[in-house]
Write a protein that holds these residues in place. Structure first.
Motif, PDB file in Angstrom:
ATOM      1  N   GLU A 124     -13.630   3.828  -2.215  1.00 41.84           N
ATOM      2  CA  GLU A 124     -13.406   2.474  -2.712  1.00 41.84           C
ATOM      3  C   GLU A 124     -11.965   2.315  -3.204  1.00 41.84           C
ATOM      4  O   GLU A 124     -11.309   1.303  -2.936  1.00 41.84           O
ATOM      5  N   ALA A 125     -11.471   3.326  -3.924  1.00 40.94           N
ATOM      6  CA  ALA A 125     -10.083   3.272  -4.387  1.00 40.94           C
ATOM      7  C   ALA A 125      -9.116   3.288  -3.207  1.00 40.94           C
ATOM      8  O   ALA A 125      -8.082   2.598  -3.221  1.00 40.94           O
ATOM      9  N   TYR A 126      -9.443   4.065  -2.186  1.00 42.41           N
ATOM     10  CA  TYR A 126      -8.602   4.131  -0.986  1.00 42.41           C
ATOM     11  C   TYR A 126      -8.524   2.771  -0.299  1.00 42.41           C
ATOM     12  O   TYR A 126      -7.438   2.297   0.062  1.00 42.41           O
ATOM     13  N   GLU A 127      -9.668   2.129  -0.133  1.00 40.46           N
ATOM     14  CA  GLU A 127      -9.681   0.832   0.542  1.00 40.46           C
ATOM     15  C   GLU A 127      -8.937  -0.226  -0.269  1.00 40.46           C
ATOM     16  O   GLU A 127      -8.199  -1.049   0.283  1.00 40.46           O
ATOM     17  N   ALA A 128      -9.139  -0.194  -1.589  1.00 39.59           N
ATOM     18  CA  ALA A 128      -8.415  -1.151  -2.430  1.00 39.59           C
ATOM     19  C   ALA A 128      -6.911  -0.866  -2.397  1.00 39.59           C
ATOM     20  O   ALA A 128      -6.095  -1.788  -2.370  1.00 39.59           O
ATOM     21  N   GLY A 129      -6.542   0.420  -2.403  1.00 37.29           N
ATOM     22  CA  GLY A 129      -5.133   0.779  -2.315  1.00 37.29           C
ATOM     23  C   GLY A 129      -4.511   0.328  -1.007  1.00 37.29           C
ATOM     24  O   GLY A 129      -3.362  -0.138  -0.985  1.00 37.29           O
ATOM     25  N   LEU A 130      -5.256   0.465   0.100  1.00 34.94           N
ATOM     26  CA  LEU A 130      -4.749   0.001   1.391  1.00 34.94           C
ATOM     27  C   LEU A 130      -4.535  -1.507   1.398  1.00 34.94           C
ATOM     28  O   LEU A 130      -3.553  -2.013   1.952  1.00 34.94           O
ATOM     29  N   THR A 131      -5.465  -2.217   0.771  1.00 33.18           N
ATOM     30  CA  THR A 131      -5.314  -3.668   0.703  1.00 33.18           C
ATOM     31  C   THR A 131      -4.053  -4.042  -0.055  1.00 33.18           C
ATOM     32  O   THR A 131      -3.264  -4.894   0.375  1.00 33.18           O
ATOM     33  N   GLY A 132      -3.852  -3.386  -1.210  1.00 31.68           N
ATOM     34  CA  GLY A 132      -2.647  -3.656  -1.980  1.00 31.68           C
ATOM     35  C   GLY A 132      -1.392  -3.272  -1.222  1.00 31.68           C
ATOM     36  O   GLY A 132      -0.389  -4.001  -1.242  1.00 31.68           O
ATOM     37  N   ALA A 133      -1.430  -2.114  -0.529  1.00 33.29           N
ATOM     38  CA  ALA A 133      -0.273  -1.662   0.240  1.00 33.29           C
ATOM     39  C   ALA A 133       0.053  -2.643   1.367  1.00 33.29           C
ATOM     40  O   ALA A 133       1.225  -2.882   1.688  1.00 33.29           O
ATOM     41  N   LYS A 134      -0.986  -3.216   1.957  1.00 34.54           N
ATOM     42  CA  LYS A 134      -0.776  -4.187   3.037  1.00 34.54           C
ATOM     43  C   LYS A 134       0.002  -5.401   2.531  1.00 34.54           C
ATOM     44  O   LYS A 134       0.963  -5.867   3.166  1.00 34.54           O
ATOM     45  N   TYR A 135      -0.398  -5.903   1.356  1.00 37.60           N
ATOM     46  CA  TYR A 135       0.283  -7.076   0.821  1.00 37.60           C
ATOM     47  C   TYR A 135       1.696  -6.738   0.361  1.00 37.60           C
ATOM     48  O   TYR A 135       2.623  -7.547   0.512  1.00 37.60           O
TER      49      TYR A 135
END
Length: 669
Positions: free
Chosen positions: A271-282
């Motif tokens: 879950e932290a990985y997916e949220a981190g990827l979302t933030g990294a994308k933005y």
């Protein structure tokens, strides 16, 4: 005077309706256990004003931040002047005039800008570390003082994450982010003003490109805050999962549960990985847009400016100076956008920090001065001791959140300087009474008094100074044996320590250890046996020389020899303090001056061992199950212990659920 509340005997499960189920005491799976996802998490994001809270963290350091901003502006100012000096160099070359002066000035500006940038960076990092130190100090101070009900509902790993990772995000936002935003904004405005002095038309072209890009960025930046908040919640879940597993490592390994616990933690990691990827994308999208904006502005200015130069409406030196300003805009725009990104991250984290700050805490446990009339003698002083006070429960009612009543109008008095035992089925309310006595919880109604003083009118620090508590689990702190013994009696003398070691028969253990009292006990006392931990906890309590000594199944893990030694130690303690014991093993309390039998949050009976054997069916059945009295139909009239109907039959049904009482464990409260 003991006021009993007789109730009709009836069968009761191991966890009666008066208390939470056998999952454990507060903090071990009660009505809002740490693993309960429905447990409240303090104020929601809508109840917290994150920007105001973030600025509040920076306010005490406004002078240092202002100094950092001035250094940054000075560095930026040197950069802003450089294109104008470069234009002067070009004009001088075109006119055949010497360029030594402008070149020297340009060199000075470059060196000064670099030095100012380095100084500002150091100053800003220093201020940043001061801010995060302040945040963490405040959080640590509050977390350690949270009220017990709040700690019961929250996983420790998540609370720790707020002190570590969340505070780091707020640190960056409250210092570096705010300075970057302010510096970037002012520098961009300064550059725009100077660009206007070079050529207004080209400035309009530049602003058109930048405004279009800014509108897109305005839609993206709030998404970063949402992604960060989600990622930080996941980091807290990782900490909670690890705390659950590592805190019970032997249980996990003994039950072959490594795979299940790993899966639980990995789910939070994912879950932290997916949220981190979302933030990294933005964040990546913001960087792309900022780079595209500068390149687009450069191309637009080059095209329009080239046409103007070709038409003779613009000098080549003006175009070059303007293009230098366009290139220069890349740095303050990157600073502005980077600061906005940090701000969004900090706003997502500050909500979690503010939630902790709004949780109810105990604000009366740090009292520098004590009233001499209320304060007990210093622990380990071996001086004059206060008179052991009586303890009184006056019509006390209490219920855990979301549960039925745990105590229902309990009223009794523990005589000072005597031993009183609390017995009954698991879940009857015994440990709850200990928790209320120490003000871990507050009663819903009624009063509790020590020495005639209502404890609700006393600071918690004063109440707890009077009491020494030996928990059923006998927790031991990481450190040395000496540190554990002096945990609550820091000024105890070596003579006092030797006395309690002898009373608890720990002196032989200490003598066998090469490092003696300086031996490390390991995390949670892992290097000690259960009985050694229990004796150490009792020694620690006796060393305090309390007015009231609370023992929750204090001999459950001791062999017969050490149990007898501890009984003798308790007898000696009762000569100078009031002793209240919780016991399942009735053999340890048969000689207590008073025994109180609890059932479903009410007092069923009270008296001495012999009186209760003769008058109370449940107590006699408990005693018979532990072979303290014959389990035959030879009891007094109306107190039969064999099968039958009415009172005697119901009493047997009650006792049938406690055949394991001699194991000495009270799983609930």
């Amino acid at each position: 005077m003991t006021t009993a509340h007789p109730i009709p005997p009836r069968a009761a499960p191991n966890a009666g309706p008066g208390e939470p189920p056998a999952a454990g005491p507060p903090g071990h799976g009660g009505p809002h256990s740490p693993t309960d996802p429905a447990a409240p998490d303090g104020p929601t994001a809508s109840e917290v004003r994150p920007l105001r809270a973030l600025l509040g963290q920076a306010r005490p350091y406004r002078l240092a931040l202002s100094g950092s901003l001035l250094l940054a502006l000075a560095a930026s100012g040197s950069g802003l002047v450089q294109p104008l000096v470069a234009r002067s160099v070009l004009d001088s070359l075109a006119d055949g005039v010497t360029v030594t002066g402008p070149l020297v000035l340009l060199g000075v500006l470059v060196v000064a800008g670099a030095l100012l940038t380095g100084l500002q960076s150091w100053w800003q990092q220093r201020t940043s570390e001061q801010v995060v130190r302040s945040i963490r100090r405040d959080l640590v101070f509050r977390l350690i003082r949270l009220k017990v009900p709040e700690l019961d509902r929250r996983p420790p790993g998540d609370l720790v994450a707020r002190v570590t990772s969340d505070s780091a995000l707020v640190q960056n936002a409250a210092t570096q982010g705010l300075v970057m935003i302010t510096n970037g904004l002012l520098t961009v405005l300064g550059a725009i003003a100077l660009m206007g002095t070079v050529h207004v038309g080209l400035l309009g072209v530049t602003l058109g490109v930048l405004c279009g890009t800014g509108a897109v960025l305005g839609l993206i930046l709030p998404r970063i805050r949402e992604a960060v908040a989600r990622a930080q919640r996941s980091v807290g879940a990782i900490g909670a999962a690890l705390d659950r597993s590592l805190g019970a490592a032997r249980t996990v390994k003994a039950n072959g549960a490594e795979t299940r616990e790993t899966a639980r933690a990995e789910a939070a990691v994912q879950e932290a990985y997916e949220a981190g990827l979302t933030g990294a994308k933005y964040v990546a999208l913001v960087q792309v847009l900022s780079g595209v904006a500068i390149q687009a502005a450069f191309l637009a200015v080059l095209g329009v400016g080239g046409a103007l130069v070709a038409a003779g409406d613009l000098d080549a030196s003006q175009l070059i100076a303007f293009l230098l300003y366009v290139f220069y805009l890349a740095s303050p725009i990157a600073s502005l956008l980077g600061g906005l990104g940090m701000l969004q991250q900090g706003l997502g984290a500050i909500v979690r920090i503010e939630q902790v700050k709004k949780l109810p805490a105990e604000d009366d446990v740090d009292l520098p001065d004590r009233d001499p009339a209320l304060a007990p003698a210093p622990a380990g002083s071996r001086g004059a001791r206060p008179v052991a006070p009586p303890v009184e429960f006056d019509a006390v009612h209490f219920a855990y959140p979301g549960r039925g009543p745990a105590l229902r109008g309990v009223a009794f008095t523990v005589p000072g300087g005597a031993r009183t035992a609390l017995v009954g089925l698991s879940g009857a309310g015994k440990t709850t009474m200990f928790a209320l006595l120490q003000r871990f919880y507050e009663p819903d109604a009624g009063a509790i008094r020590i020495g005639g003083l209502d404890i609700a009118a006393l600071p918690r620090a004063e109440v707890r100074r009077r009491i020494a508590y030996v928990e059923q689990e006998s927790p031991v702190m990481a450190g040395t044996l000496r540190e554990n013994l002096r945990y609550a009696a820091t000024g105890a003398s070596d003579e006092a320590i030797a006395d309690v070691l002898r009373l608890t028969r720990l002196d032989s253990l200490i003598a066998r250890l090469p490092e003696g009292l300086d031996t490390e006990v390991g995390n949670r006392g892992v290097t000690l046996s259960g009985g050694e931990r229990q004796r150490l906890a009792i020694a620690r309590a006796l060393l305090r020389e309390p007015e009231v000594l609370l023992l929750d199944e204090a001999t459950a893990q001791l062999d017969a020899s050490n149990e007898q030694a501890l009984r003798e130690a308790v007898d000696q303690a009762a000569r100078r303090c009031t002793v209240v014991l919780i016991a399942h093993r009735l053999s340890t309390v048969t000689d207590a001056e008073q025994i109180i039998v609890l059932q479903d949050g009410l007092i069923r009976a009270a008296g001495s061992h012999d009186d209760l054997v003769a008058t109370d069916a449940l107590y006699r059945e408990l005693a018979a199950s532990q072979m303290l009295v014959p389990a035959v139909d030879d009891g007094p009239p109306g107190v039969r212990t064999g099968t039958g109907t009415g009172t005697a039959g119901d009493a047997e049904a009650e006792a049938s659920s406690v055949v394991d009482a001699d194991a000495g464990a009270e799983p609930a409260r």
